[in-house]
Design an enzyme around this catalytic site. Sequence first.
Site, PDB file in Angstrom:
ATOM      1  N   LYS A   9       0.851  -1.199   0.000  1.00  0.00           N
ATOM      2  CA  LYS A   9       0.000   0.000   0.000  1.00  0.00           C
ATOM      3  C   LYS A   9       0.885   1.247   0.000  1.00  0.00           C
ATOM      4  O   LYS A   9       1.769   1.395   0.853  1.00  0.00           O
ATOM      5  CB  LYS A   9      -0.915   0.005   1.239  1.00  0.00           C
TER       6      LYS A   9
HETATM    7  C1  E4P Z   1      -7.724   0.743   4.102  1.00  0.00           C
HETATM    8  O1  E4P Z   1      -6.992  -0.115   3.889  1.00  0.00           O
HETATM    9  C2  E4P Z   1      -7.645   1.950   4.935  1.00  0.00           C
HETATM   10  O2  E4P Z   1      -6.373   2.122   5.453  1.00  0.00           O
HETATM   11  C3  E4P Z   1      -8.649   1.865   6.006  1.00  0.00           C
HETATM   12  O3  E4P Z   1      -9.826   1.260   5.536  1.00  0.00           O
HETATM   13  C4  E4P Z   1      -8.944   3.210   6.640  1.00  0.00           C
HETATM   14  O4  E4P Z   1      -9.981   3.006   7.536  1.00  0.00           O
HETATM   15  P1  E4P Z   1     -10.387   4.094   8.649  1.00  0.00           P
HETATM   16  O5  E4P Z   1     -10.856   5.301   7.933  1.00  0.00           O
HETATM   17  O6  E4P Z   1     -11.469   3.421   9.422  1.00  0.00           O
HETATM   18  O7  E4P Z   1      -9.168   4.319   9.465  1.00  0.00           O
END
Ligand code: E4P
Length: 216
Positions: free
Chosen positions: A85
Site C-alpha cells: 500500500k
Molecule cells: C484501508 O486499507 C484503509 O487504510 C482503512 O480502511 C482506513 O480506515 P479508517 O478510515 O477506518 O481508518
Amino acid sequence: MELYLDTADVAAVRRWSRILPLAGVTTNPSITAAGGQPLASLLPALREVLGPKARLFAQVMAKTETEMVREAFALRELDPDLVVKIPVCGEGLAAIKTLSANGVPTLGTAVYTPLQGWLAALAGADYVAPYVNRLDAQGGDGIATVQELQQLLALHVPGSQVLAASFRTPRQALDCLLAGCQSITLPLDVAEQMLSVPAVDAALAKFDQDWQRAFG
Ligand code: E4P
C-alpha cells in the site's frame, strides 16, 4: 467479488475465514499499531490462517519514492506475495510507477478524490482504495466518489480495480456494493454488525419454542 477484512486481529480473521471465503486482509499503520504485533510476525500469522492464495496488504511508512520502494521490497521479504500500500501523493505515485515496472503489486491508498485514484491507476496501481467513511465524515460523499472512480477506471484504466475502504456503517458498505464495487475491505465491527440481526435470534427462538411444544 473480493471481500477483505481491515484488521490485524489474527483470531478474528481465523473466525471469519471459517464462515466466509475471505480474499485476504488489509492493514494500515494505525490498524497494525492497534494490534500491537509487528508486521514481521503478523504477516506470517495471517498467511498461515488464510493460505497461499490470499492477498495481504501492508503500507509503507517512508516518505520519498526511493525509501518507499526500498521499504516495499523489505516488506515483501516478510511475505513474497504482499500487495504494498502506497499513499497517493507525488512521491507515492513515483513509487507506484517504479514498483509496477518491477512487477510488485500495489494499492494506492488514502484516496479522497476520483482523480487522485485515477492517477494511482495510471501510475500502475493494481488496486485503488477510496476512503468512504473519512470522506463522509468530512462532509464529502464517499459513495459518489467510489462511483466516479469506478467509472474512470472502467473507461480509462480497466486493469486497476477499486478496493473500497474506510467504513463505519453497514449502510456505507451496502451502498458501495450496490454501486458495483467488486472489492471491499470491512473493519471487524462493521462485519460483526452485518451478522447481528436481532430479529434472526427472535425468529430462531420462536422456531425452537414451537418445535418443543409440539414434539418435546
Ligand atoms: C484501508 O486499507 C484503509 O487504510 C482503512 O480502511 C482506513 O480506515 P479508517 O478510515 O477506518 O481508518
